[in-house]
Design an enzyme around this catalytic site. Structure first.
Site, PDB file in Angstrom:
ATOM      1  CG  ASP A  96      -1.485   5.706   3.245  1.00 10.96           C
ATOM      2  OD1 ASP A  96      -1.871   5.346   2.131  1.00 10.96           O
ATOM      3  OD2 ASP A  96      -2.241   6.264   4.077  1.00 10.96           O
ATOM      4  CG  ASP A  97       0.104   8.945   1.057  1.00  7.22           C
ATOM      5  OD1 ASP A  97       0.021   8.779  -0.170  1.00  7.22           O
ATOM      6  OD2 ASP A  97      -0.853   8.734   1.840  1.00  7.22           O
ATOM      7  CG  HIS A 124      -1.966   1.037   1.252  1.00  7.54           C
ATOM      8  ND1 HIS A 124      -3.315   0.749   1.276  1.00  7.54           N
ATOM      9  CD2 HIS A 124      -1.891   2.383   1.265  1.00  7.54           C
ATOM     10  CE1 HIS A 124      -4.012   1.862   1.298  1.00  7.54           C
ATOM     11  NE2 HIS A 124      -3.176   2.883   1.301  1.00  7.54           N
ATOM     12  CG  HIS A 157      -1.498   6.457  -2.092  1.00 11.83           C
ATOM     13  ND1 HIS A 157      -2.728   6.413  -2.707  1.00 11.83           N
ATOM     14  CD2 HIS A 157      -1.676   5.926  -0.855  1.00 11.83           C
ATOM     15  CE1 HIS A 157      -3.625   5.890  -1.874  1.00 11.83           C
ATOM     16  NE2 HIS A 157      -3.012   5.586  -0.744  1.00 11.83           N
ATOM     17  CG  HIS A 167      -7.819   3.918   0.665  1.00  9.83           C
ATOM     18  ND1 HIS A 167      -7.272   3.440  -0.488  1.00  9.83           N
ATOM     19  CD2 HIS A 167      -6.818   4.579   1.313  1.00  9.83           C
ATOM     20  CE1 HIS A 167      -5.992   3.800  -0.545  1.00  9.83           C
ATOM     21  NE2 HIS A 167      -5.690   4.492   0.538  1.00  9.83           N
ATOM     22  CD  GLU A 178      -7.235   6.575   5.622  1.00  9.62           C
ATOM     23  OE1 GLU A 178      -7.874   6.615   4.555  1.00  9.62           O
ATOM     24  OE2 GLU A 178      -6.095   7.082   5.752  1.00  9.62           O
TER      25      GLU A 178
HETATM   26  N1  ADE Z   1      -4.713   9.001  -0.929  1.00  8.04           N
HETATM   27  C1  ADE Z   1      -3.442   9.045  -0.517  1.00  8.04           C
HETATM   28  N2  ADE Z   1      -3.342   8.671   0.764  1.00  8.04           N
HETATM   29  C2  ADE Z   1      -4.596   8.365   1.178  1.00  8.04           C
HETATM   30  C3  ADE Z   1      -5.158   7.911   2.394  1.00  8.04           C
HETATM   31  N3  ADE Z   1      -4.411   7.672   3.466  1.00  8.04           N
HETATM   32  N4  ADE Z   1      -6.489   7.722   2.448  1.00  8.04           N
HETATM   33  C4  ADE Z   1      -7.245   7.952   1.381  1.00  8.04           C
HETATM   34  N5  ADE Z   1      -6.769   8.380   0.213  1.00  8.04           N
HETATM   35  C5  ADE Z   1      -5.460   8.572   0.107  1.00  8.04           C
HETATM   36 ZN    ZN Z   2      -3.692   4.915   1.100  1.00 12.74          ZN
END
Ligand code: ADE
Ligand code: ZN
Length: 321
Positions: A268-269, A10, A12, A187, A190
């Site tokens: 994630d990011d 996971h 992005h 997703h 969350e």
């Molecule tokens: N796009 C990038 N990161 C995200 C996240 N944590 N939740 C939803 N969309 C995303």
């Molecule tokens: Zn994500």
């Protein structure tokens, strides 16, 4: 222990762009980015919706296939430095030629070529629609996914704001992706509660859930996840920075793992959340006492749930031995 081979499910692609990378591209293109960075140069945001706005503002400097190729190389080199041997990246046709199929093919070719140029780490792409852009655009995104499904594009997913639309609104896009043989994830759980996870399972029939941690609030749903073998792509550092939990100690990942849920660990990011997979390892070891054996089991789960062919899966499992 932190140097064992890692599998990330996971991530992005744009969300993995380091601030310096985005600043450099902005300078090259003469673009001014307002309200994206704080005084120390990090990405700056107050809450989830603001995070999504800052994310989309940063993405405006990624304008050509070559930009995405450069980004892919930078991200894979970074992941490799953290011991990642296989990564699945969310790719967004929305940001790669506005879902035009011809343009998407060009962006994808640049991404795939860049991925092939970095040795020692394998990448697969999960074409991803963006929930707050709506179901119509998601269907166009699904067309991009279906038309380019193959050895590299192996999955379909959805990110974005869980507060708008329902999972079921995206069923036509998911049905098309399933028909094309793509692996499915979305997703859920969350910012949406347990109900959003149920909807993802019932309406989109995914085998994996991005995050899914809010399922921990519902024992019956936990039992269902265990029974159905649903795999969660858990991103603890992301969840803490975005305010779901005050700290890692309050995060449900360990409780869910002990209940028999198939959890995996991702970032994630990473630059947005000041993390990387090595840092996630350290936090899980320090907080919950996870050992090399715990991580080995988690990565076996990830290899088994990866959207890849049987030969790749066998190779990954052998690499984890
Ligand atoms: N796009 C990038 N990161 C995200 C996240 N944590 N939740 C939803 N969309 C995303
Ligand atoms: Zn994500």
């Amino acid at each position: 222990m932190t140097d064992q081979p890692k599998i990330e499910l996971h991530l992005h692609l744009e969300g993995a762009a380091p601030p310096d990378f985005i600043r450099q591209l902005a300078a090259e293109k003469g673009v001014t980015l307002d309200g994206v960075f704080d005084a120390s140069g990090s990405y700056a945001f107050n809450d989830f919706e603001h995070f999504l706005q800052v994310y989309e503002a940063a993405v405006t400097v990624l304008q050509t296939p070559e930009d995405f190729g450069r980004l892919t190389r930078a991200v894979l080199e970074q992941s490799k430095a953290n011991g990642v041997v296989y990564t699945e990246a969310f790719l967004s046709p929305d940001f790669c030629g506005n879902r035009d199929l011809g343009a998407w093919r060009e962006y994808l070719a640049a991404i795939e070529e860049a991925a092939a140029s970095v040795s020692g780490i394998e990448m697969r792409g999960i074409v991803t629609c963006i929930r707050h852009f709506g179901p119509e655009k998601a269907r166009e995104t699904a067309v991009c996914a279906v038309e380019t499904a193959g050895d590299f594009i192996t999955g379909f997913g959805m990110g974005g704001n869980e507060g708008v639309f329902t999972q079921g609104d995206f069923a036509p896009a998911y049905d098309a992706a399933r028909e094309a043989g793509l692996g499915l994830t979305t997703h859920a759980g969350e910012f949406g509660g347990p109900e959003s996870v149920r909807q993802a399972l019932d309406d989109l029939r995914v085998s994996r859930i991005g995050h899914g941690v809010r399922a921990s609030e519902d024992p019956a749903l936990i039992s269902r996840l265990v029974e159905e073998g649903i795999v969660l792509e858990v991103c603890p550092g992301s969840n803490v920075v975005l305010g779901l939990y005050p700290n890692i100690a309050a995060h449900p990942i360990d409780k869910m793992r002990k209940a028999g849920v198939k959890v995996t660990v991702s970032t994630d990011d990473p630059p947005f959340f000041h993390t990387d997979l090595r840092a996630e390892h350290t936090a899980l070891t320090d907080t919950f006492g996870w050992t090399g054996a715990t991580f080995a089991a988690v990565y076996r789960t990830a290899a088994q749930a990866a959207f890849c062919d049987a030969a790749t899966r066998a190779r990954l499992l052998a690499r984890l031995e």
